[in-house]
Design a protein around this motif. Structure first.
Motif, PDB file in Angstrom:
ATOM      1  N   ASP A  55      -6.280 -34.849 -33.163  1.00 47.74           N
ATOM      2  CA  ASP A  55      -5.434 -33.651 -33.257  1.00 47.74           C
ATOM      3  C   ASP A  55      -6.282 -32.394 -33.417  1.00 47.74           C
ATOM      4  N   PHE A  56      -7.287 -32.496 -34.277  1.00 47.60           N
ATOM      5  CA  PHE A  56      -8.190 -31.349 -34.453  1.00 47.60           C
ATOM      6  C   PHE A  56      -8.963 -31.085 -33.156  1.00 47.60           C
ATOM      7  N   TYR A  57      -9.384 -32.183 -32.555  1.00 46.40           N
ATOM      8  CA  TYR A  57     -10.148 -32.071 -31.297  1.00 46.40           C
ATOM      9  C   TYR A  57      -9.321 -31.327 -30.250  1.00 46.40           C
ATOM     10  N   ASP A  58      -8.102 -31.774 -30.051  1.00 49.11           N
ATOM     11  CA  ASP A  58      -7.239 -31.156 -29.034  1.00 49.11           C
ATOM     12  C   ASP A  58      -6.938 -29.701 -29.373  1.00 49.11           C
ATOM     13  N   ALA A  59      -6.682 -29.456 -30.646  1.00 51.33           N
ATOM     14  CA  ALA A  59      -6.290 -28.106 -31.056  1.00 51.33           C
ATOM     15  C   ALA A  59      -7.444 -27.126 -30.840  1.00 51.33           C
ATOM     16  N   ILE A  60      -8.632 -27.510 -31.265  1.00 51.54           N
ATOM     17  CA  ILE A  60      -9.781 -26.616 -31.113  1.00 51.54           C
ATOM     18  C   ILE A  60     -10.072 -26.407 -29.628  1.00 51.54           C
ATOM     19  N   ARG A  61     -10.020 -27.486 -28.863  1.00 56.89           N
ATOM     20  CA  ARG A  61     -10.294 -27.419 -27.436  1.00 56.89           C
ATOM     21  C   ARG A  61      -9.304 -26.497 -26.742  1.00 56.89           C
ATOM     22  N   ASP A  62      -8.052 -26.622 -27.152  1.00 55.35           N
ATOM     23  CA  ASP A  62      -6.996 -25.798 -26.573  1.00 55.35           C
ATOM     24  C   ASP A  62      -7.293 -24.313 -26.801  1.00 55.35           C
ATOM     25  N   CYS A  63      -7.708 -23.962 -28.009  1.00 54.68           N
ATOM     26  CA  CYS A  63      -8.016 -22.567 -28.326  1.00 54.68           C
ATOM     27  C   CYS A  63      -9.199 -22.086 -27.497  1.00 54.68           C
ATOM     28  N   ALA A 121      -6.810 -10.512 -42.640  1.00 50.55           N
ATOM     29  CA  ALA A 121      -6.959  -9.271 -43.410  1.00 50.55           C
ATOM     30  C   ALA A 121      -8.433  -9.009 -43.706  1.00 50.55           C
ATOM     31  N   ALA A 122      -9.188 -10.069 -43.982  1.00 49.44           N
ATOM     32  CA  ALA A 122     -10.613  -9.910 -44.293  1.00 49.44           C
ATOM     33  C   ALA A 122     -11.383  -9.439 -43.069  1.00 49.44           C
ATOM     34  N   LEU A 123     -10.930  -9.864 -41.881  1.00 49.69           N
ATOM     35  CA  LEU A 123     -11.643  -9.515 -40.646  1.00 49.69           C
ATOM     36  C   LEU A 123     -11.216  -8.156 -40.088  1.00 49.69           C
ATOM     37  N   TYR A 124     -10.083  -7.671 -40.533  1.00 51.23           N
ATOM     38  CA  TYR A 124      -9.517  -6.455 -39.941  1.00 51.23           C
ATOM     39  C   TYR A 124     -10.474  -5.258 -39.966  1.00 51.23           C
ATOM     40  N   PRO A 125     -11.207  -5.029 -41.092  1.00 55.05           N
ATOM     41  CA  PRO A 125     -12.105  -3.857 -41.104  1.00 55.05           C
ATOM     42  C   PRO A 125     -13.334  -4.011 -40.209  1.00 55.05           C
ATOM     43  N   CYS A 126     -13.586  -5.214 -39.684  1.00 56.39           N
ATOM     44  CA  CYS A 126     -14.817  -5.436 -38.913  1.00 56.39           C
ATOM     45  C   CYS A 126     -14.723  -4.755 -37.542  1.00 56.39           C
ATOM     46  N   ALA A 127     -15.860  -4.259 -37.075  1.00 51.59           N
ATOM     47  CA  ALA A 127     -15.905  -3.567 -35.788  1.00 51.59           C
ATOM     48  C   ALA A 127     -15.497  -4.512 -34.668  1.00 51.59           C
ATOM     49  N   SER A 128     -16.059  -5.725 -34.677  1.00 50.71           N
ATOM     50  CA  SER A 128     -15.628  -6.706 -33.690  1.00 50.71           C
ATOM     51  C   SER A 128     -14.858  -7.791 -34.412  1.00 50.71           C
ATOM     52  N   ARG A 129     -13.681  -8.079 -33.901  1.00 51.28           N
ATOM     53  CA  ARG A 129     -12.858  -9.076 -34.575  1.00 51.28           C
ATOM     54  C   ARG A 129     -12.527 -10.200 -33.618  1.00 51.28           C
ATOM     55  N   PRO A 130     -12.802 -11.417 -34.008  1.00 53.66           N
ATOM     56  CA  PRO A 130     -12.419 -12.537 -33.134  1.00 53.66           C
ATOM     57  C   PRO A 130     -10.920 -12.785 -33.242  1.00 53.66           C
ATOM     58  N   PRO A 131     -10.314 -13.376 -32.221  1.00 56.84           N
ATOM     59  CA  PRO A 131      -8.933 -13.839 -32.383  1.00 56.84           C
ATOM     60  C   PRO A 131      -8.899 -14.949 -33.435  1.00 56.84           C
ATOM     61  N   VAL A 132      -7.832 -14.975 -34.217  1.00 56.22           N
ATOM     62  CA  VAL A 132      -7.672 -16.024 -35.238  1.00 56.22           C
ATOM     63  C   VAL A 132      -6.444 -16.839 -34.884  1.00 56.22           C
ATOM     64  N   TRP A 133      -6.682 -18.134 -34.600  1.00 56.36           N
ATOM     65  CA  TRP A 133      -5.558 -19.026 -34.307  1.00 56.36           C
ATOM     66  C   TRP A 133      -5.251 -19.860 -35.529  1.00 56.36           C
ATOM     67  N   ASN A 134      -4.008 -20.207 -35.648  1.00 53.36           N
ATOM     68  CA  ASN A 134      -3.549 -20.867 -36.858  1.00 53.36           C
ATOM     69  C   ASN A 134      -2.774 -22.135 -36.500  1.00 53.36           C
ATOM     70  N   SER A 188      -7.776 -16.064 -25.355  1.00 50.42           N
ATOM     71  CA  SER A 188      -6.796 -15.216 -26.029  1.00 50.42           C
ATOM     72  C   SER A 188      -5.416 -15.314 -25.397  1.00 50.42           C
ATOM     73  N   ALA A 189      -5.246 -16.281 -24.494  1.00 50.02           N
ATOM     74  CA  ALA A 189      -3.926 -16.442 -23.879  1.00 50.02           C
ATOM     75  C   ALA A 189      -2.892 -16.702 -24.969  1.00 50.02           C
ATOM     76  N   LYS A 190      -1.722 -16.160 -24.766  1.00 51.47           N
ATOM     77  CA  LYS A 190      -0.705 -16.249 -25.821  1.00 51.47           C
ATOM     78  C   LYS A 190      -0.231 -17.686 -26.016  1.00 51.47           C
ATOM     79  N   PHE A 191      -0.135 -18.078 -27.268  1.00 48.00           N
ATOM     80  CA  PHE A 191       0.621 -19.286 -27.577  1.00 48.00           C
ATOM     81  C   PHE A 191       1.165 -19.136 -28.991  1.00 48.00           C
ATOM     82  N   ASP A 192       2.046 -20.020 -29.348  1.00 46.69           N
ATOM     83  CA  ASP A 192       2.681 -19.883 -30.654  1.00 46.69           C
ATOM     84  C   ASP A 192       1.637 -19.818 -31.751  1.00 46.69           C
ATOM     85  N   ASN A 193       1.740 -18.838 -32.588  1.00 48.35           N
ATOM     86  CA  ASN A 193       0.819 -18.717 -33.714  1.00 48.35           C
ATOM     87  C   ASN A 193       1.661 -18.499 -34.957  1.00 48.35           C
ATOM     88  N   PRO A 194       1.726 -19.409 -35.893  1.00 45.87           N
ATOM     89  CA  PRO A 194       0.952 -20.649 -35.904  1.00 45.87           C
ATOM     90  C   PRO A 194       1.485 -21.713 -34.939  1.00 45.87           C
TER      91      PRO A 194
END
Lengths: 397, 102, 311
Positions: free
Chosen positions: A371-379, A344-357, A384-390
């Motif tokens: 786990d963090f390593y794999d998760a960040i690397r995966d993103c 919601a905070a990023l929505y008004p911004c002109a450029s918005r990054p994808p947010v993964w959860n 922007s390829a689709k995956f379950d979010n969260p």
């Protein structure tokens, strides 16, 4: 003076240094060592405070409401279901604009019974009108308790200082304990502006109509909605006020500088991980490792969750290639709550990054740096390829 | 103390009469005192004062000739019921012209 | 030892509650509150949960009470009062009295846990429960102290099936500093019991029978008279408990000398809320009251005998 103690003792030390006058608490794991320590201080005479050993959390906050309304600096602490048992009192405290600090030693909420850590307890109470600050190590716990009293008494809004059960409450770390003289210079005595008593008889929290009506002098007094609007507007100001207070703390005590969030390798980062509490410390090392692997990743360890620092986050994150939010709580049927707020905070911004959860660690489910390593690397690699979010980390483990 | 530019609105109230307005308008029956029967009025000495004591709304004065504040008297009739010499009668409001009362 | 008795003549004419407040016409609570505040005085902080008293206080920004009042959540009265007291202790203030003032729902039902905790901790404040025997503020629903057989908005056909809680006995089982029962029909007794309670350290509890014209379905002018009938028929007993010893207060104690009390039906028939009570139920209640008073008389005789012939 450096000591090597638990996070709960760090919190108790902050409470004592803040010269709290009334403490009320009811035992719940993993908060207990904190309040046991406080009762020990009071019983031994080393801490001149009133300790009220109440019969429930609902009453713990009631004692604090009564005491704060009578101009005493008050403290309570709880976890999980204890916090939820306080729920109506949480709203009452904020609506009455009572300064107060409460430590929430984060723990999973039942059912089913679970004593281990996650953030569902405090996150689920984010809309009560309390300020929420998440500490990620023992030094932050101690310092935040002291700063929280300054903030709470300046904005007349109660503050939750949240820290992870076991990860922080029961582990030992070295931290610096400031001098009482320095803390006294930073934190003046508390006085409630409507204090109860015979000198200026006042009825507090009386029934308030939807609309305004004239007072005894014929002057127009606002209605319930103005009171709520005022709480909202002044809570938003708490972001700047806390930043100033943090600066004053740094001047006197010599520490601080990241009141809203701590940035780690963020300046040139294309991807930024966002996390609350002790997870963030773990992710710091993960980010270094990812850098070694050539990925431009940074970390934003969010401390101030309510009021939500939307402008700060938008300025920090809008131009990144992606943001990855790790959370130990969620809004069932939607997503992680921090993630939703951040989107919601990023929505008004002109450029918005994808947010993964990513949701992890619920009810104390283990997670590791990998786990963090794999998760960040995966993103980063899937973009922007689709995956379950969260995404869920550690399910079926 | 609160930072200067904050208003910190709360529902802190201060005491004053007539929060519910002129509650005399609730009245259907009006208490009328016959001072020839009233003990303190008759004897000229402090006595009885049950009308003052039992009045839920503190609208009766503790004076030798008890006075009733009709602006706020809700007309419950407890004073009439409790008056030992039955000096107070409850009279229908419609019997009064309205010039001296509400 | 005996405190000087307050009489109508020496009772202060200073008022602490403004007229024009929101209490219903003929409200028993309004009598208690008015007289009670005369006993409490201005150096006090009241703690009040949602109840008729909240409404009577008034709507922001005007209140009818000339004392400081902290309005708190329904279940938290005794705990919030503990907090006020703790703050006063921390400020070395030993003169300002803390008085919790709640209804029967706020005391017997939702607030009983906090009250029990406060008594067990030996908190130093006065707790007054005005018992109008139902949730009157929300429109006359049954509460833990609603008497058996009484019609309420949610026991509207046959009346309440269950017996009422004996809250003063529950409180007394905690051994607080002082327990007393009062009635709005006996304001002097209430006044002097408050005075006495406030002179004692520790938790003091006063339970006050409070006639409620709309809730009890009776004529407004009869509020005091019917409150008095509750005492004179022996249904409601005025007493004090100090140091574990129970003593009947004067309005009830003088019934000991009477062979027969007026029938309870006089009290019941004066109120619309008891119109579903059958003859049998009334007789059973009469038997209970008779048995209760027979026991009081026996205890009284034993006490007299123990004191010896000189008294």
């Amino acid at each position: 003076m450096f000591v090597f103690e638990s996070g709960n003792v760090a919190a108790a030390t902050g409470v004592r240094l803040a010269r709290v006058q009334v403490i009320a608490a009811y035992p719940i794991t993993p908060q207990t060592p904190l309040t046991e320590k406080l009762s020990e201080y009071v019983d031994s005479g080393s801490f001149d405070a009133e300790y009220v050993a109440v019969e429930s959390e609902h009453s713990a906050l009631a004692v604090c409401i009564g005491a704060s309304s009578t101009s005493a600096r008050t403290f309570t602490a709880t976890s999980a279901n204890g916090l939820l048992y306080m729920a109506e009192q949480l709203h009452w405290t904020a609506g009455a604009r009572l300064p107060m600090v409460m430590c929430v030693v984060n723990r999973a909420v039942g059912a089913p019974f679970n004593i281990w850590n996650d953030h569902q307890d405090s996150i689920s109470q984010r809309d009560t009108g309390w300020i929420q600050i998440y500490a990620k190590d023992h030094q932050e716990i101690l310092d935040t308790v002291i700063k929280a009293y300054r903030l709470s008494e300046e904005v007349c809004i109660p503050v939750m200082v949240c820290y992870d059960g076991y990860y922080l409450s029961h582990t030992y770390m070295p931290y610096d304990v400031p001098d009482q003289v320095a803390v006294d210079a930073f934190l003046p005595p508390y006085e409630y502006r409507h204090t109860l008593g015979p000198n200026n008889p006042t009825s507090l929290n009386t029934v308030t109509l939807p609309g305004g009506r004239p007072d005894i002098h014929g002057e127009f007094a606002p209605g319930y909605m103005e009171l709520r609007h005022n709480l909202h507007m002044e809570m938003k100001q708490a972001i700047d006020i806390y930043t100033r207070i943090d600066g004053e703390f740094a001047e006197i005590i010599g520490r601080g500088g990241n009141p809203i969030a701590e940035k780690h390798l963020c300046d040139d980062a294309e991807y930024v991980a966002v996390a609350l509490g002790s997870m963030a410390n773990q992710i710091k090392d993960v980010v270094v490792r990812l850098r070694d692997d050539g990925l431009k990743v940074g970390l934003l360890a969010l401390s101030l969750y309510r009021p939500f620092p939307s402008e700060f986050l938008a300025a920090e994150l809008a131009d990144r290639k992606g943001v990855i939010v790790f959370e130990k709580a969620l809004s069932f049927g939607h997503s992680g709550t921090v993630c939703a707020d951040l989107q919601a905070a990023l929505y008004p911004c002109a450029s918005r990054p994808p947010v993964w959860n990513y949701i992890l660690g619920l009810g104390g489910r283990s997670y590791q740096s990998a786990d963090f390593y794999d998760a960040i690397r995966d993103c980063v690699e899937r973009g922007s390829a689709k995956f379950d979010n969260p995404g869920w980390i550690g399910l079926g483990r | 103390m609160p930072t200067e530019n904050l208003r910190v609105l709360t529902s802190a109230s201060y005491a004053g009469p007539g929060d519910a307005g002129r509650t005399g308008s609730w009245r259907v029956l009006r208490p009328v005192i016959d001072y020839t029967k009233c003990a303190p009025a008759k004897t000229g000495k402090p006595a009885c004062f049950f009308c003052w004591l039992y009045c839920p709304d503190s609208v009766v004065s503790k004076t030798l000739q008890p006075q009733i504040n009709l602006e706020y008297c809700k007309g419950c009739g407890i004073c009439a019921e409790e008056c030992p010499p039955k000096a107070i009668t409850m009279v229908e409001e419609s019997k009064f012209s309205g010039a001296d009362d509400r | 030892m005996e405190e000087k008795k307050t009489t109508v003549l020496n009772l202060t004419d200073e008022e602490f509650v403004y007229p024009g407040n929101r209490a219903c016409t003929g409200c028993g609570l309004n009598i208690l509150y008015r007289i009670g505040l005369k006993a409490i005085g201005r150096d006090a902080i009241l703690v009040v949960p949602p109840s008729c008293l909240t409404v009577m206080q008034g709507l922001y920004p005007i209140t009818s009470t000339q004392l400081s009042v902290l309005n708190v959540t329904f279940a938290s009265t005794a705990a919030a009062a503990s907090g006020v007291k703790a703050a006063l202790r921390a400020q070395k203030n030993d003169h300002t009295q803390v008085v919790a003032w709640a209804g029967d729902g706020g005391t017997a039902d939702i607030g009983i846990q906090a009250l029990s905790g406060a008594i067990e901790r030996g908190e130093d404040f006065l707790y007054i429960c005005y018992d109008n025997e139902g949730y009157m503020n929300t429109g006359v629903q049954r509460s833990g102290t609603t008497p058996q057989g009484a019609l309420t908005a949610n026991t509207s056909i046959n009346g309440k099936r269950e017996r009422s809680k004996d809250v003063p006995a529950i409180v007394a089982a905690h051994s607080p500093a002082y327990v007393a029962t009062c009635s709005a029909a006996y304001p002097m007794d209430f006044h002097d019991k408050i005075k006495k309670a406030l002179s004692l350290k520790g938790l003091k509890y006063i339970h006050a029978h409070t006639p409620c014209p709309p809730g009890w379905a009776m004529e407004e002018r009869m509020a005091v008279a019917i409150g008095r009938l509750a005492v004179s028929t022996g249904i409601y007993v005025l007493y004090e408990i100090e140091g574990g010893e129970m003593r009947l207060s004067e309005p009830s104690a003088k019934l000991l000398g009477k062979k027969k009390l007026p029938p309870v039906s006089e009290y019941l028939e004066a109120q619309g809320r008891f119109k579903a009570l059958g003859k049998e139920a009334v007789e059973k209640l009469q038997q209970e009251v008779d048995a209760k008073w027979a026991a009081y008389r026996r205890q009284h005789d034993v006490a007299l005998a123990a004191r010896g012939p000189q008294s």
